[in-house]
Design a protein around this motif. Sequence first.
Motif: not given
Lengths: 125, 107
Positions: B30-32, B49-50, B87, B89, B91, B94-96, B98
């Motif tokens: 998505r946009n995570d 973010y997002a 970097y 990342l 979200d 899981y796991p997050r 990078f």
Amino acid sequence: EVQLVESGGGLAQPGGSLRLSCAASGFTLSNYWIHWVRLAPGKGLEWVANINQGGNKKNYGDPVMGRFTISRDNAKNSVSLQMNSLRAEDTALYYCVRDFNPSHSTRYYDAFDIWGPGTMVTVSS
Amino acid sequence: AIQMTQSPSSLSASVGDRVTITCRASQDIRNDLGWYQRKPGKAPNLLIYAASSLQSGVPSRFSGSGSGTDFTLTITSLQPEDFATYYCLQDYGYPRTFGQGTRVEIK
């Protein structure tokens, strides 16, 4: 001032243990998810673990699953990372990180807005 | 685990240049996605973010775009203080994870 400060790093032998602590000041830690992220020498950032505000939700990266345990004591405004069965590849600078979890519509996102200076962990015989 | 692939791994640019860094996810996220800047000897700094939301206090020359599997960080006019490693990342799950990082160097 809003800040996080890690402690507890140092030299450990392979198979040994260390306990990292993260102390918060300038804000109420219990309002936030907290993550640990590490940076090994010459490598990139690696996410290690996180814990929710109440301490009942925890997640771990694959390399540390079953060896590391994250916990928190909201009364003391602190988070800990217990590291057991340490390996040479765990050698890294460990950062404690605040996630302010912004929301758009009904969704929440990770956003690591406050980082501690890091504490160095070296695993070597 | 979701794999995040950044490109390029490094680039050389001059002050004033427009710089674009891409991040590709191994599945739809998505946009995570967030973007972080790290300078030697310092903790990383949140930029985006997002996927496209600019963190408070970050200069407007930084922008993020993308959704699904392909994302971009753009610096419209590179400044001396922007030479660093960047970097992404994810979200989404899981796991997050990078990306491996993109080092931006002075030409």
